[in-house]
Scaffold this motif. Sequence first.
Motif, PDB file in Angstrom:
ATOM      1  N   MET A   1      -8.682  -2.174   7.285  1.00 33.20           N
ATOM      2  CA  MET A   1      -7.533  -1.529   7.897  1.00 33.20           C
ATOM      3  C   MET A   1      -7.926  -1.078   9.290  1.00 33.20           C
ATOM      4  N   THR A   2      -7.192  -1.543  10.267  1.00 33.63           N
ATOM      5  CA  THR A   2      -7.451  -1.084  11.624  1.00 33.63           C
ATOM      6  C   THR A   2      -6.596   0.125  11.914  1.00 33.63           C
ATOM      7  N   ALA A   3      -7.053   0.943  12.852  1.00 34.70           N
ATOM      8  CA  ALA A   3      -6.282   2.118  13.234  1.00 34.70           C
ATOM      9  C   ALA A   3      -4.987   1.717  13.915  1.00 34.70           C
ATOM     10  N   GLY A   4      -4.854   0.473  14.343  1.00 34.80           N
ATOM     11  CA  GLY A   4      -3.676   0.035  15.072  1.00 34.80           C
ATOM     12  C   GLY A   4      -2.478  -0.313  14.223  1.00 34.80           C
ATOM     13  N   ALA A   5      -2.636  -0.451  12.914  1.00 30.62           N
ATOM     14  CA  ALA A   5      -1.533  -0.890  12.072  1.00 30.62           C
ATOM     15  C   ALA A   5      -1.255   0.119  10.969  1.00 30.62           C
ATOM     16  N   PRO A   6       0.023   0.508  10.804  1.00 30.57           N
ATOM     17  CA  PRO A   6       0.341   1.352   9.653  1.00 30.57           C
ATOM     18  C   PRO A   6      -0.021   0.623   8.352  1.00 30.57           C
ATOM     19  N   ARG A   7      -0.273   1.387   7.311  1.00 32.53           N
ATOM     20  CA  ARG A   7      -0.645   0.827   6.016  1.00 32.53           C
ATOM     21  C   ARG A   7       0.583   0.296   5.279  1.00 32.53           C
ATOM     22  N   GLY A   8       1.714   0.963   5.430  1.00 30.96           N
ATOM     23  CA  GLY A   8       2.927   0.566   4.738  1.00 30.96           C
ATOM     24  C   GLY A   8       4.075   1.436   5.180  1.00 30.96           C
ATOM     25  N   ALA A   9       5.190   1.347   4.433  1.00 32.47           N
ATOM     26  CA  ALA A   9       6.373   2.129   4.786  1.00 32.47           C
ATOM     27  C   ALA A   9       7.198   2.379   3.537  1.00 32.47           C
ATOM     28  N   VAL A  10       7.997   3.415   3.611  1.00 29.21           N
ATOM     29  CA  VAL A  10       8.975   3.724   2.571  1.00 29.21           C
ATOM     30  C   VAL A  10      10.321   3.897   3.259  1.00 29.21           C
ATOM     31  N   THR A  11      11.369   3.758   2.470  1.00 30.20           N
ATOM     32  CA  THR A  11      12.710   4.053   2.964  1.00 30.20           C
ATOM     33  C   THR A  11      13.260   5.186   2.129  1.00 30.20           C
ATOM     34  N   LEU A  12      13.634   6.255   2.813  1.00 29.24           N
ATOM     35  CA  LEU A  12      14.239   7.428   2.184  1.00 29.24           C
ATOM     36  C   LEU A  12      15.736   7.388   2.404  1.00 29.24           C
ATOM     37  N   MET A  13      16.500   7.912   1.457  1.00 29.81           N
ATOM     38  CA  MET A  13      17.927   8.096   1.672  1.00 29.81           C
ATOM     39  C   MET A  13      18.126   9.559   2.070  1.00 29.81           C
ATOM     40  N   VAL A  14      18.486   9.771   3.317  1.00 33.17           N
ATOM     41  CA  VAL A  14      18.658  11.113   3.865  1.00 33.17           C
ATOM     42  C   VAL A  14      20.142  11.280   4.198  1.00 33.17           C
ATOM     43  N   ASP A  15      20.825  12.103   3.423  1.00 29.05           N
ATOM     44  CA  ASP A  15      22.275  12.300   3.591  1.00 29.05           C
ATOM     45  C   ASP A  15      23.019  10.969   3.607  1.00 29.05           C
ATOM     46  N   GLY A  16      22.629  10.075   2.700  1.00 29.73           N
ATOM     47  CA  GLY A  16      23.291   8.781   2.568  1.00 29.73           C
ATOM     48  C   GLY A  16      22.875   7.739   3.588  1.00 29.73           C
ATOM     49  N   GLN A  17      21.956   8.080   4.479  1.00 31.30           N
ATOM     50  CA  GLN A  17      21.482   7.149   5.501  1.00 31.30           C
ATOM     51  C   GLN A  17      20.053   6.717   5.187  1.00 31.30           C
ATOM     52  N   PRO A  18      19.760   5.422   5.261  1.00 31.95           N
ATOM     53  CA  PRO A  18      18.373   4.989   5.058  1.00 31.95           C
ATOM     54  C   PRO A  18      17.518   5.355   6.269  1.00 31.95           C
ATOM     55  N   VAL A  19      16.364   5.932   6.000  1.00 30.59           N
ATOM     56  CA  VAL A  19      15.414   6.301   7.047  1.00 30.59           C
ATOM     57  C   VAL A  19      14.066   5.708   6.667  1.00 30.59           C
ATOM     58  N   ARG A  20      13.508   4.918   7.559  1.00 29.87           N
ATOM     59  CA  ARG A  20      12.212   4.277   7.315  1.00 29.87           C
ATOM     60  C   ARG A  20      11.099   5.166   7.868  1.00 29.87           C
ATOM     61  N   VAL A  21      10.062   5.348   7.051  1.00 27.96           N
ATOM     62  CA  VAL A  21       8.911   6.151   7.441  1.00 27.96           C
ATOM     63  C   VAL A  21       7.662   5.318   7.180  1.00 27.96           C
ATOM     64  N   THR A  22       6.880   5.085   8.223  1.00 31.21           N
ATOM     65  CA  THR A  22       5.611   4.396   8.041  1.00 31.21           C
ATOM     66  C   THR A  22       4.542   5.407   7.670  1.00 31.21           C
ATOM     67  N   GLY A  23       3.488   4.907   7.080  1.00 35.46           N
ATOM     68  CA  GLY A  23       2.352   5.743   6.730  1.00 35.46           C
ATOM     69  C   GLY A  23       1.067   4.986   6.969  1.00 35.46           C
ATOM     70  N   GLY A  24      -0.007   5.735   7.072  1.00 40.42           N
ATOM     71  CA  GLY A  24      -1.312   5.128   7.284  1.00 40.42           C
ATOM     72  C   GLY A  24      -2.190   6.106   8.013  1.00 40.42           C
ATOM     73  N   PRO A  25      -3.254   5.627   8.622  1.00 38.34           N
ATOM     74  CA  PRO A  25      -4.043   6.524   9.452  1.00 38.34           C
ATOM     75  C   PRO A  25      -3.140   7.093  10.550  1.00 38.34           C
ATOM     76  N   PHE A  26      -3.319   8.366  10.894  1.00 39.63           N
ATOM     77  CA  PHE A  26      -2.458   8.899  11.950  1.00 39.63           C
ATOM     78  C   PHE A  26      -2.676   8.148  13.253  1.00 39.63           C
ATOM     79  N   ASP A  27      -3.871   7.641  13.455  1.00 44.27           N
ATOM     80  CA  ASP A  27      -4.162   6.915  14.683  1.00 44.27           C
ATOM     81  C   ASP A  27      -3.425   5.582  14.766  1.00 44.27           C
ATOM     82  N   SER A  28      -2.698   5.188  13.711  1.00 45.16           N
ATOM     83  CA  SER A  28      -1.837   4.001  13.753  1.00 45.16           C
ATOM     84  C   SER A  28      -0.390   4.371  14.074  1.00 45.16           C
ATOM     85  N   LEU A  29      -0.171   5.568  14.596  1.00 48.63           N
ATOM     86  CA  LEU A  29       1.159   6.032  14.984  1.00 48.63           C
ATOM     87  C   LEU A  29       1.836   4.975  15.850  1.00 48.63           C
TER      88      LEU A  29
END
Length: 141
Positions: A1-29
């Motif tokens: 895993m490089t610091a340059g790439a997020p590890r994955g993502a999830v999609t949350l339903m926030v007030d009926g709207q899909p919101v994508r959130v990536t995760g991984g090392p913070f340095d892959s922001l």
Amino acid sequence: MTAGAPRGAVTLMVDGQPVRVTGGPFDSLPPGARGLCLEPRAARVAEAEWRLDVPDFGVPEDAALRDVLGAMLAAMRADPGGTYHVGCRAGLGRTGMALACLGAMTGVADPLGWVRATYHAGAVETPGQEALVARFAARGA
């Protein structure tokens, strides 16, 4: 895993709207992302919009995590099309825990199972992290 790439993502339903959130090392922001940094030694910690220093393999105070995730959810409600990222050092334990808790706060019935199925099978690494997710799940939104 490089610091340059997020590890994955999830999609949350926030007030009926899909919101994508990536995760991984913070340095892959990702560029332009609003990020929650859980790793105090991250090289890019100064770029975090939200910060909660949590020791590796550790857990934060429930109220502190709920407060920072609540601030993230407020931002997601205001801008559901924005780019969001949660990160720690490797992007598994603390990141998975925070993503699972976000899931619980947005109505995911089994946040631990959900984060392991949709983000990474190794997410949420310790019994303490699992217990914190269970407390968030019991409390819900």
